[in-house]
Design an enzyme around this catalytic site. Structure first.
Site, PDB file in Angstrom:
ATOM      1  NE  ARG A   1       9.568  42.689  69.454  1.00 29.54           N
ATOM      2  CZ  ARG A   1      10.186  42.932  68.236  1.00 29.54           C
ATOM      3  NH1 ARG A   1       9.914  41.936  67.307  1.00 29.54           N
ATOM      4  NH2 ARG A   1      10.673  44.006  67.960  1.00 29.54           N
TER       5      ARG A   1
ATOM      6  CD  GLU B   1      11.166  61.097  89.044  1.00 25.56           C
ATOM      7  OE1 GLU B   1       9.972  60.385  89.057  1.00 25.56           O
ATOM      8  OE2 GLU B   1      12.042  60.928  88.343  1.00 25.56           O
TER       9      GLU B   1
END
Ligand SMILES: [Zn+2]
Length: 360
Positions: free
Chosen positions: A76, A211
């Site tokens: 944060r 992928e």
């Protein structure tokens, strides 16, 4: 999960000086690191290390996303970013013998322009990763460079924002521009202009592709995004013409075997196409992607690659050299790390040959 790995080579691999090209910043947070972050921001994630290790245990892809998002939510403040970066670097250097790494950062998920109350200014993000980079080089001898990637799931607005972070606030260590997140429903062509502008500013192009979708995504990344390396590229094996093209142009694949199993891009390690890539003459590098979250390490990925490719010590060392050569490291760093690999191999040459393989 299948455990094919060349365990008799483990001590050699552990000490081998290495470079890593495909590893994510937040995805590298170990249980130890997350435990500290969780104690700073109590509430959602256990800070007790044992409890956290259980939470971290890889179960399936849905649980991985849950863990990943829980860790993202714990980062944060600029101090959290600095702590994460510096401690990831410590573990890379001391546990994986990494000398150089290109760490993929997703500044968008820390800046949160969609919800500034939850985010931090890009200036603070940039300063936090850069100070950690300089300290990691000084304290651990690990040279770090950054790749800023577009989180594909947030679409074109996130690409606009990420390009702005790279061009207007680009840290000194930024070398490349990437594209991650899901591939299904996120066509590569929509990001062509972003990659054009990033490349015009001197950044290299390293999108994830092939992928979880077919070879066309890899083609799009090569022709439209001008990829210089491909993240994963797993489905390239389905297209012989693409393999030929990759071999001819020398565009390396960043192969992450355990990640491919965890995300079910490949069913079992035995079916992994890494050998087909190598046999087709494609440059293969071995990487760990989100190692603690996939229950792996870079050392472990080298053991797996050694088993799948049938490598001995010399072959493993060549794999390590391939990563250095495919990197965007400054020339002096490339020379130094290649020299360290040579010295390490020489130092091992006089020793007794390893016993019979215990890998299975
Ligand atoms: Zn990745």
């Amino acid at each position: 999960m299948t455990t094919a790995a060349h365990t008799s080579l483990a001590p050699f691999i552990k000490g081998l000086p290495k470079a890593e090209l495909h590893v994510h910043h937040v995805g590298s947070a170990s249980a130890r690191i997350v435990s500290e972050l969780a104690s700073r921001h109590p509430g959602t994630v256990p800070s007790d290390l044992e409890e956290l290790r259980a939470f971290y245990e890889f179960r399936d892809f849905a649980h991985f996303i849950e863990v990943y998002l829980a860790v993202v939510a714990l980062i944060r403040t600029p101090e959290d970013i600095h702590y994460l970066t510096y401690e990831v670097a410590r573990e890379m250097a001391t546990e994986q013998s990494l000398r150089y790494a290109e760490l993929t950062c997703t500044p968008y998920t820390s800046v949160r322009p969609d919800d500034p109350d939850l985010g931090m200014p890009i200036e603070a993000f940039t300063e936090a990763i850069e100070s950690a980079r300089r300290e990691a080089e000084r304290d651990f001898g690990l040279v770090l460079r950054w790749i800023y990637d577009i989180p594909g799931e947030f679409g074109v607005p996130s690409a606009d924002a990420t390009l702005g972070y790279a061009l207007d606030h680009g840290p000194e260590g930024l070398v490349a521009f990437g594209l991650g997140g899901p591939e299904i429903g996120v066509p590569r062509p929509q990001f062509q202009s972003h990659f054009e502008r990033a490349r015009a500013a001197g950044l290299h192009s390293v999108p994830h592709a092939g992928e979880t979708t077919g070879p066309q995504t890899v083609w799009d990344s090569l022709t439209l995004l001008r990829a210089e390396r491909i993240g994963h590229g797993t489905s390239s094996a389905q297209d012989p013409r693409l393999l030929e093209h990759l071999a001819e142009t020398g565009v390396p694949l960043e192969v992450c075997p355990s990640s491919n199993i965890a995300t079910r891009a490949v069913a079992t390690l035995e079916e992994h196409p890494i050998r087909a890539f190598r046999d087709a003459g494609v440059t293969v590098t071995v990487n760990s992607d989100d190692p603690p979250m996939f229950g792996t390490t870079l050392n472990r990925e080298y053991e797996i690659a050694a088993a799948l490719l049938g490598l001995d010590e010399a072959g493993v060392a060549e794999l390590a050299r391939a990563a250095v050569r495919a990197s965007f490291a400054p020339d002096d760093v490339r020379r130094r790390v290649l020299g360290e690999i040579d010295a390490y191999v020489e130092g091992h040459a006089g020793r007794a040959a390893p016993g019979p393989s215990s890998g299975q």
